[in-house]
Structures are given as structure tokens and as C-alpha cells.
Design an enzyme around this catalytic site. Structure first.
Site, PDB file in Angstrom:
ATOM      1  N   SER A  60       0.823  -1.210   0.000  1.00 19.17           N
ATOM      2  CA  SER A  60       0.000   0.000   0.000  1.00 19.17           C
ATOM      3  C   SER A  60       0.855   1.257   0.000  1.00 19.17           C
ATOM      4  O   SER A  60       2.035   1.234   0.368  1.00 19.17           O
ATOM      5  CB  SER A  60      -0.915   0.013   1.235  1.00 19.17           C
ATOM      6  OG  SER A  60      -1.852  -1.024   1.186  1.00 19.17           O
ATOM      7  N   SER A  89       4.329  -7.828   1.808  1.00 18.30           N
ATOM      8  CA  SER A  89       5.782  -7.645   1.784  1.00 18.30           C
ATOM      9  C   SER A  89       6.409  -7.698   3.164  1.00 18.30           C
ATOM     10  O   SER A  89       7.621  -7.845   3.299  1.00 18.30           O
ATOM     11  CB  SER A  89       6.115  -6.294   1.140  1.00 18.30           C
ATOM     12  OG  SER A  89       5.736  -5.231   2.007  1.00 18.30           O
TER      13      SER A  89
END
Length: 227
Positions: A60, A89
Site C-alpha cells: 500500500s 511484503s
């Protein structure tokens, strides 16, 4: 406003987010400053925009991560437990870990094995985060985040990093009393962030906040070694 925050360094990015009011709290500013996005985003890490990380997933935009951290901040602090659903991630998992140090734990749950492996590789790029993995302050779990991870709960805070098709009751059940969840929910035509609070008596309040655009929280796909 967020387009003005991009930079050529992590320090510059965080400074710009703070200057423009997208980070409001010094505690969040300090935690985000300790996590270099270049370890987690393969391209343009210091742009204030979402970036692809493979496997139909994204990291994001930084201002969204700042919003999430600040929304949960009242339920964070030393010794707290956090669940990061759709941890991708591993970036926000690391930020949240700094916000519950010392003594706290963060569980990142992700349904795609390759992303679990990627997030562990990313976390190991920094000796502090590598140490957190080693001693269990950060745990990366493969599983269906919609079901949560009851073995690690109950949680003071739950962050959901992908849009759910409905409000997962399992996650509400795993909130501590008191506890808070930050979750994007897809209503069919638009997505909104919801803040879910459970008070000390166990009463639950759901508050619809602002519109967003997240990738969906879906069933795991069978990804091979290559994207």
C-alpha cells in the site's frame, strides 16, 4: 496532498508525510522512520503510491500505512499483541513491531507461500527486524487471514491489508476486550475503511470511515515459482 510526499529517501518520505499532515503522531513517525521501504518495495519505494510486489499483490501507499498505524495507535504499545492480515511484503508488520516494543508480538498472516517467503527475506535485510524474527517478536504465518490466527490471540489490534467481501466474524472474535480492528470492506460498488472497536465489556462498535481502493482478500491461488 499525498503526491507531494514522494522523495528519494526513506527519511525524506517520512518527513514529507509528517509535514503535510499525513503522519500526525510522533510515535508513528519514529516507527516508520525505522523501517526502510526499499527493503520491501522492489520499485519506487519512496513514492507515496502503491507498488506491485508480485502474486497479484501490492504494498500500500505510505500514507495508507500511516493512516492504519495511527488508527490503531490507541491499542498499541509495549507488550501488545497485533495480527496483520494480508501482511504481503512484511512492511507494516515491521512498523507495527516497533509500535509494540518492548515485549510485544506481531503475527503477519498471508495465504500465498511465496509472499510469506518474500516477507521473511525482506525482514532479514535489516538486523533489527531479523532479530525480531529470530526471537518471535515477529511471526510470519501462512494461512487464510479471514479466519485469523487464534493461536496467537486475543489481539489488542488487528490490521487487514486487503479488502474483505464482508466483515469477518472470526477476526472480531479474536479481538481482545478492549481491542480495535482496521479493515477495508468491499460493499460491491465501493470500498471503505471500517474501524471496529471492542470495549472492555466485549461490546462491538463498527464505524464506517473513508473510501479506499485495495486488492481483494481472496482465496489463495496456485502460483508457481515465477509470477
Amino acid at each position: 496532498m499525498s503526491w507531494r510526499c514522494s522523495s528519494t529517501s526513506n527519511e525524506g518520505l517520512i518527513t514529507n508525510l509528517f509535514r503535510h499532515g499525513l503522519i500526525k503522531n510522533d510515535t508513528v513517525r519514529e516507527a516508520m522512520g525505522k523501517v526502510d521501504r526499499a527493503h520491501f518495495s522492489p520499485a519506487m519505494p519512496y513514492e507515496d503510491s502503491p507498488q506491485r510486489i508480485g502474486y497479484d499483490a501490492t504494498i500500500s501507499a505510505p500514507h495508507i500505512h500511516a493512516n492504519a498505524a495511527e488508527a490503531l495507535l490507541d491499542r498499541l504499545g509495549p507488550g501488545k499483541k497485533v495480527l496483520d492480515v494480508g501482511s504481503g511484503s512484511g512492511y507494516l508488520t515491521a512498523v507495527l513491531a516497533h509500535l509494540v516494543t518492548p515485549g510485544g508480538t506481531v503475527v503477519g498472516i498471508e495465504h500465498i507461500q511465496q509472499l510469506c517467503d518474500l516477507s521473511i527475506q525482506n525482514l532479514k535485510k535489516d538486523p533489527v527486524h531479523s532479530g525480531m524474527l529470530q526471537d518471535g517478536r515477529i511471526k510470519i504465518i501462512r494461512g487464510d487471514g479471514r479466519l485469523g490466527y487464534p493461536e496467537g490471540g486475543p489481539y489488542d489490534a488487528i490490521h487487514v491489508g486487503a479488502a474483505a467481501s464482508n466483515m469477518p466474524q472470526a477476526l472480531i472474535d479474536q479481538l481482545k476486550a478492549p481491542g480495535r480492528m482496521f479493515i477495508p470492506v468491499d460493499g460491491g460498488f465501493s470500498q471503505y475503511i471500517w474501524q471496529v472497536d471492542k470495549d472492555k465489556e466485549g461490546n462491538v462498535k463498527k464505524e464506517k470511515q473513508y473510501g479506499v481502493l485495495y486488492v481483494p482478500l481472496t482465496d489463495a491461488k496456485d502460483f508457481r515459482d515465477e509470477n
